[in-house]
Scaffold this motif. Structure first.
Motif, PDB file in Angstrom:
ATOM      1  N   ILE A 110      -1.781  18.189   1.077  1.00 63.23           N
ATOM      2  CA  ILE A 110      -2.645  19.063   1.875  1.00 63.23           C
ATOM      3  C   ILE A 110      -2.664  18.542   3.311  1.00 63.23           C
ATOM      4  N   ASP A 111      -3.066  19.417   4.265  1.00 64.20           N
ATOM      5  CA  ASP A 111      -3.283  18.944   5.631  1.00 64.20           C
ATOM      6  C   ASP A 111      -4.280  17.793   5.562  1.00 64.20           C
ATOM      7  N   GLU A 112      -4.025  16.728   6.301  1.00 61.83           N
ATOM      8  CA  GLU A 112      -4.887  15.546   6.303  1.00 61.83           C
ATOM      9  C   GLU A 112      -4.917  14.826   4.951  1.00 61.83           C
ATOM     10  N   GLY A 113      -3.903  15.093   4.089  1.00 59.78           N
ATOM     11  CA  GLY A 113      -3.830  14.446   2.783  1.00 59.78           C
ATOM     12  C   GLY A 113      -3.586  12.946   2.898  1.00 59.78           C
ATOM     13  N   LEU A 114      -4.003  12.243   1.873  1.00 55.52           N
ATOM     14  CA  LEU A 114      -3.859  10.791   1.822  1.00 55.52           C
ATOM     15  C   LEU A 114      -2.915  10.371   0.710  1.00 55.52           C
ATOM     16  N   VAL A 115      -2.501   9.127   0.766  1.00 53.93           N
ATOM     17  CA  VAL A 115      -1.829   8.463  -0.347  1.00 53.93           C
ATOM     18  C   VAL A 115      -2.873   7.568  -0.996  1.00 53.93           C
ATOM     19  N   TRP A 116      -2.964   7.648  -2.333  1.00 53.59           N
ATOM     20  CA  TRP A 116      -3.916   6.853  -3.106  1.00 53.59           C
ATOM     21  C   TRP A 116      -3.135   5.873  -3.968  1.00 53.59           C
ATOM     22  N   GLU A 117      -3.458   4.591  -3.867  1.00 56.59           N
ATOM     23  CA  GLU A 117      -2.813   3.584  -4.715  1.00 56.59           C
ATOM     24  C   GLU A 117      -3.673   3.365  -5.952  1.00 56.59           C
ATOM     25  N   CYS A 118      -3.044   3.523  -7.118  1.00 52.94           N
ATOM     26  CA  CYS A 118      -3.769   3.490  -8.390  1.00 52.94           C
ATOM     27  C   CYS A 118      -3.193   2.425  -9.329  1.00 52.94           C
ATOM     28  N   ASP A 119      -4.078   1.804 -10.095  1.00 49.36           N
ATOM     29  CA  ASP A 119      -3.680   0.874 -11.142  1.00 49.36           C
ATOM     30  C   ASP A 119      -3.497   1.673 -12.428  1.00 49.36           C
ATOM     31  N   PRO A 120      -2.260   1.838 -12.906  1.00 51.88           N
ATOM     32  CA  PRO A 120      -2.047   2.668 -14.088  1.00 51.88           C
ATOM     33  C   PRO A 120      -2.491   2.011 -15.394  1.00 51.88           C
ATOM     34  N   TYR A 121      -2.792   0.725 -15.375  1.00 53.18           N
ATOM     35  CA  TYR A 121      -3.069  -0.010 -16.604  1.00 53.18           C
ATOM     36  C   TYR A 121      -4.515   0.049 -17.072  1.00 53.18           C
ATOM     37  N   ARG A 122      -5.382   0.670 -16.272  1.00 54.93           N
ATOM     38  CA  ARG A 122      -6.779   0.769 -16.694  1.00 54.93           C
ATOM     39  C   ARG A 122      -7.423   1.983 -16.037  1.00 54.93           C
ATOM     40  N   PRO A 123      -8.449   2.548 -16.671  1.00 58.87           N
ATOM     41  CA  PRO A 123      -9.157   3.659 -16.041  1.00 58.87           C
ATOM     42  C   PRO A 123      -9.779   3.195 -14.727  1.00 58.87           C
ATOM     43  N   GLY A 124      -9.862   4.103 -13.783  1.00 57.82           N
ATOM     44  CA  GLY A 124     -10.484   3.753 -12.517  1.00 57.82           C
ATOM     45  C   GLY A 124     -10.261   4.810 -11.473  1.00 57.82           C
ATOM     46  N   GLN A 125     -10.529   4.428 -10.239  1.00 60.34           N
ATOM     47  CA  GLN A 125     -10.367   5.308  -9.105  1.00 60.34           C
ATOM     48  C   GLN A 125      -9.417   4.632  -8.133  1.00 60.34           C
ATOM     49  N   GLY A 126      -8.416   5.345  -7.703  1.00 68.71           N
ATOM     50  CA  GLY A 126      -7.460   4.786  -6.764  1.00 68.71           C
ATOM     51  C   GLY A 126      -8.101   4.410  -5.439  1.00 68.71           C
ATOM     52  N   THR A 127      -7.334   3.694  -4.632  1.00 68.30           N
ATOM     53  CA  THR A 127      -7.772   3.272  -3.312  1.00 68.30           C
ATOM     54  C   THR A 127      -6.991   4.045  -2.260  1.00 68.30           C
ATOM     55  N   ALA A 128      -7.710   4.717  -1.358  1.00 69.23           N
ATOM     56  CA  ALA A 128      -7.051   5.452  -0.281  1.00 69.23           C
ATOM     57  C   ALA A 128      -6.309   4.474   0.619  1.00 69.23           C
ATOM     58  N   ARG A 129      -5.103   4.867   1.039  1.00 69.41           N
ATOM     59  CA  ARG A 129      -4.287   4.058   1.950  1.00 69.41           C
ATOM     60  C   ARG A 129      -4.016   4.861   3.221  1.00 69.41           C
ATOM     61  N   PRO A 130      -5.038   5.000   4.110  1.00 75.58           N
ATOM     62  CA  PRO A 130      -4.884   5.826   5.312  1.00 75.58           C
ATOM     63  C   PRO A 130      -3.794   5.327   6.254  1.00 75.58           C
ATOM     64  N   ALA A 131      -3.404   4.066   6.175  1.00 72.37           N
ATOM     65  CA  ALA A 131      -2.329   3.563   7.040  1.00 72.37           C
ATOM     66  C   ALA A 131      -1.001   4.251   6.733  1.00 72.37           C
ATOM     67  N   LEU A 132      -0.906   4.922   5.579  1.00 68.15           N
ATOM     68  CA  LEU A 132       0.314   5.661   5.216  1.00 68.15           C
ATOM     69  C   LEU A 132       0.284   7.086   5.761  1.00 68.15           C
ATOM     70  N   GLY A 133      -0.685   7.393   6.617  1.00 67.45           N
ATOM     71  CA  GLY A 133      -0.729   8.677   7.305  1.00 67.45           C
ATOM     72  C   GLY A 133      -1.609   9.703   6.623  1.00 67.45           C
ATOM     73  N   ARG A 134      -1.949  10.728   7.399  1.00 67.14           N
ATOM     74  CA  ARG A 134      -2.733  11.860   6.899  1.00 67.14           C
ATOM     75  C   ARG A 134      -1.940  13.122   7.198  1.00 67.14           C
ATOM     76  N   PHE A 135      -1.243  13.616   6.164  1.00 67.73           N
ATOM     77  CA  PHE A 135      -0.432  14.825   6.292  1.00 67.73           C
ATOM     78  C   PHE A 135      -0.135  15.340   4.891  1.00 67.73           C
ATOM     79  N   LYS A 136       0.663  16.396   4.784  1.00 69.92           N
ATOM     80  CA  LYS A 136       1.029  16.971   3.478  1.00 69.92           C
ATOM     81  C   LYS A 136       2.073  16.078   2.810  1.00 69.92           C
TER      82      LYS A 136
END
Length: 161
Positions: A110-136
């Protein structure tokens, strides 16, 4: 592998000696778990587990904060052992990419979209990585030698970062 056969009971065509099985259906509980599978499954990856099994990560390309990512965890025999959410409350999580350090990068398309880094090995909420840009964001790939992250933009005049 050989030519594809006729569609099997799941509607999938596979070569002789192969089989397909339905593992999860949008809006339904994953068999043997309490987890309801997300809508609009999209980009995914597989991660190994210490028990000889593996984890399959799948993004959810839904709008209005209904996106995110979920996991199917398999044992060493290939049976679904568990399922859980690793990201929720995001929008249009399209592709993404696995990292060499064992996390999942879920990309919002999406416009202003983020990349989220997630730990696949356990339930949780990913961490936004705004340094990777905000775009589609479409996909992410990480160079295992340098750690450089390469990103694609899903737009008619999209870019490669």
């Amino acid at each position: 592998y050989g030519p594809l056969g006729a569609p099997d009971a799941t509607g999938v065509c596979v070569p002789a000696g192969f089989s397909a099985r339905l593992l999860a259906t949008t809006g339904q509980r994953v068999k043997g778990t309490d987890h309801v599978w997300h809508g609009a499954p999209d980009g995914g990856a597989v991660f190994g587990r210490a028990n000889g099994g593996w984890i399959y990560v799948s993004n959810s390309e839904l709008d209005g904060g209904r996106g995110g990512a979920g996991v199917l965890a398999f044992d060493a025999r290939g049976e679904v052992e568990d399922a859980w959410r690793i990201l929720a409350g995001t929008t249009w999580n399209c592709a993404g990419g696995a990292t060499p350090w064992g996390t999942w990068l879920s990309c919002e398309e999406i416009d202003e979209g983020l990349v989220w880094e997630c730990d696949p090995y356990r339930p949780g909420q990913g961490t936004a990585r705004p340094a990777l840009g905000r775009f589609k964001h479409e996909a992410a790939a990480v160079d295992p030698t340098t750690g450089d992250v390469y990103l694609t933009e899903d737009d008619y005049d999209g870019r490669f970062y």
